[in-house]
Design a protein around this motif. Sequence first.
Motif, short mmCIF file in Angstrom:
data_model
loop_
_atom_site.label_atom_id
_atom_site.label_comp_id
_atom_site.label_asym_id
_atom_site.label_seq_id
_atom_site.Cartn_x
_atom_site.Cartn_y
_atom_site.Cartn_z
N SER A 1 0.84 -1.20 0.00
CA SER A 1 0.00 0.00 0.00
C SER A 1 0.87 1.25 0.00
CB SER A 1 -0.92 0.02 1.22
OG SER A 1 -1.73 -1.13 1.20
N GLU A 2 1.99 1.19 0.74
CA GLU A 2 2.93 2.34 0.72
C GLU A 2 3.49 2.54 -0.68
OE1 GLU A 2 4.94 2.24 5.18
OE2 GLU A 2 6.07 1.47 3.48
N LEU A 3 3.86 1.43 -1.32
CA LEU A 3 4.43 1.54 -2.67
C LEU A 3 3.39 2.06 -3.65
CD1 LEU A 3 6.58 -1.72 -2.66
CD2 LEU A 3 7.47 0.61 -2.99
N PHE A 4 2.13 1.63 -3.48
CA PHE A 4 1.09 2.13 -4.39
C PHE A 4 0.92 3.64 -4.21
CE2 PHE A 4 -3.29 3.27 -5.48
CZ PHE A 4 -3.14 3.13 -6.85
N GLU A 5 0.99 4.12 -2.97
CA GLU A 5 0.91 5.59 -2.74
C GLU A 5 2.03 6.29 -3.50
OE1 GLU A 5 -1.42 7.56 -1.21
OE2 GLU A 5 -2.54 5.68 -1.17
N LEU A 6 3.23 5.70 -3.51
CA LEU A 6 4.35 6.30 -4.25
C LEU A 6 4.07 6.27 -5.76
CD1 LEU A 6 7.49 4.85 -2.40
CD2 LEU A 6 6.50 7.13 -2.19
N ILE A 7 3.48 5.18 -6.22
CA ILE A 7 3.13 5.08 -7.65
C ILE A 7 2.25 6.25 -8.07
CG2 ILE A 7 1.73 3.74 -9.31
CD1 ILE A 7 2.81 1.18 -8.01
N THR A 8 1.28 6.58 -7.22
CA THR A 8 0.31 7.61 -7.61
C THR A 8 0.98 8.98 -7.81
OG1 THR A 8 -0.26 8.20 -5.33
CG2 THR A 8 -1.60 6.49 -6.37
N GLU A 9 2.21 9.12 -7.29
CA GLU A 9 2.91 10.40 -7.46
C GLU A 9 3.96 10.37 -8.56
OE1 GLU A 9 4.17 11.23 -3.46
OE2 GLU A 9 2.06 11.13 -2.86
N LEU A 10 4.13 9.23 -9.21
CA LEU A 10 5.17 9.12 -10.26
C LEU A 10 4.82 10.01 -11.45
CD1 LEU A 10 5.63 5.25 -10.34
CD2 LEU A 10 7.36 6.91 -9.63
N PRO A 11 5.85 10.58 -12.11
CA PRO A 11 5.54 11.41 -13.29
C PRO A 11 4.80 10.64 -14.38
CG PRO A 11 7.94 11.13 -13.00
CD PRO A 11 7.27 10.57 -11.77
N GLU A 12 5.13 9.34 -14.53
CA GLU A 12 4.49 8.57 -15.61
C GLU A 12 3.07 8.12 -15.26
OE1 GLU A 12 7.32 7.75 -14.06
OE2 GLU A 12 8.82 6.93 -15.43
N TYR A 13 2.77 8.05 -13.96
CA TYR A 13 1.46 7.50 -13.55
C TYR A 13 0.43 8.64 -13.50
CZ TYR A 13 -1.95 4.40 -11.42
OH TYR A 13 -3.09 3.66 -11.18
N TYR A 14 -0.25 8.81 -14.64
CA TYR A 14 -1.18 9.94 -14.82
C TYR A 14 -2.57 9.72 -14.16
CZ TYR A 14 -2.89 6.55 -18.00
OH TYR A 14 -3.38 5.38 -18.45
N PRO A 15 -3.06 8.45 -13.92
CA PRO A 15 -4.48 8.32 -13.55
C PRO A 15 -4.89 9.12 -12.31
CG PRO A 15 -3.61 6.17 -14.15
CD PRO A 15 -2.43 7.11 -14.08
N THR A 16 -4.10 9.04 -11.24
CA THR A 16 -4.55 9.68 -9.99
C THR A 16 -4.67 11.19 -10.15
OG1 THR A 16 -3.35 7.92 -8.86
CG2 THR A 16 -4.10 9.77 -7.51
N ARG A 17 -3.62 11.81 -10.73
CA ARG A 17 -3.69 13.28 -10.81
C ARG A 17 -4.70 13.72 -11.87
NH1 ARG A 17 1.38 12.35 -13.28
NH2 ARG A 17 2.27 12.14 -11.21
N THR A 18 -4.91 12.90 -12.89
CA THR A 18 -5.90 13.28 -13.90
C THR A 18 -7.31 13.21 -13.34
OG1 THR A 18 -4.39 12.34 -15.53
CG2 THR A 18 -6.58 12.91 -16.32
N GLU A 19 -7.58 12.15 -12.59
CA GLU A 19 -8.91 12.03 -11.96
C GLU A 19 -9.13 13.18 -10.98
OE1 GLU A 19 -9.63 8.80 -9.15
OE2 GLU A 19 -11.52 8.40 -10.19
N ARG A 20 -8.08 13.50 -10.21
CA ARG A 20 -8.20 14.62 -9.27
C ARG A 20 -8.54 15.92 -10.01
NH1 ARG A 20 -6.79 15.96 -4.27
NH2 ARG A 20 -5.79 13.97 -3.89
N GLY A 21 -7.88 16.12 -11.17
CA GLY A 21 -8.13 17.33 -11.97
C GLY A 21 -9.60 17.40 -12.41
#
Length: 352
Positions: free
Chosen positions: A73-93
């Motif tokens: 779960s910690e690693l997944f939280e880090l994934i959500t902040e990766l430059p390549e991993y767009y889903p989380t920040r796009t959904e937030r937008g």
Amino acid sequence: MVTWDQVQSAPPPQDERAVGVRPLREGHPSSRFDFVEIRGEQPPLTLCRAVTDGLAKPQKELATQFLYDHRGSELFELITELPEYYPTRTERGILEARASEIVEAVGYGAAMIEFGSGSSSKTRLLIEAALARCPTLEYHPIDISFEFLKLSSSALLDAYPGLSIRALGAEYFDAATELPAHDGPRLILFLGSNIGNLDTASAIDFLTRIRRHMKPSDRVLVGIDLVKDRNLLEAAYNDAQGITAQFNMNLLRRINRELDGQFDEDKFAHLAPYLDDSARIQMRLVSKCRQSVAVEGIDRVFDFEDGEFIHTEWSHKYTPATFATLCASANLQVDHLWTDPREWFGLAMLKA
Ligand code: AVI
């Protein structure tokens, strides 16, 4: 104010399985917080069973849920902040731009029910939009992690005086048949593209269970990752820093630790290709050589050919049309689809 200590004083769920709903917080000092645990009729899948059965199949597999231990779960939280991993920040937008519109599309005084609420961080945008319209809001976060429910509930109750929370500790599929009742409309959230991790039959089953309990005024809001250029998709699941590789490899570490396995991480590689014909990313752990691996805790040895892989996760990508077809199989209709300007991610509002 609801303090962390008050929320923390909730007893943890017991390990034994029992069918039914059990209130855990009778007499809690805050009338704004309640915790209920839903126990399914099936005993939960254990890592022991998942390894014994999954690695004995012709196409080896490990159930996706075991990616998410504490470290996972910690690693997944880090994934959500990766430059390549767009889903989380796009959904937030999308939520930042559309939360009021989304809330307005559901009737006044709606309750919110959220599957896989996690830290509820994106949900805050919807909570704020709802509280701007109506002074009180009932929120029902559903998560298998009791720890997450406690932490996020405490923070939300402190931040929003108009909010009351009835948290549900449950698996998605068990909670889908026990949707919390509410006199007015209900907005049921399944964000974060979590639906993409279910295979098609399970996604239809999950939506069908929800559909069976929906009133005409209820709505479901689902976050979906949209089909796009394969380079963008593959970069998101094969990031340059190797965090997704660690997330996947953590599964082997977990088997070594919990089941006395002998997996040598250097002899496996993470790979996540995009499969065009089924429009999904497949996470794999690929054996770099011919080898036999003992898992002593279950008294088994598993043989691997050079290049043979273990399937660990699907991540489905949809077009508006394929998602509408999936919903139709569950007797649901897409009422509205909000996307970001690049059309990389969508929030679909479903009605019965
Ligand atoms: C949780 N889920 C929506 C993520 C996804 O994108 O499918 C899980 C994930 N696996 C690798 N990276 C992210």
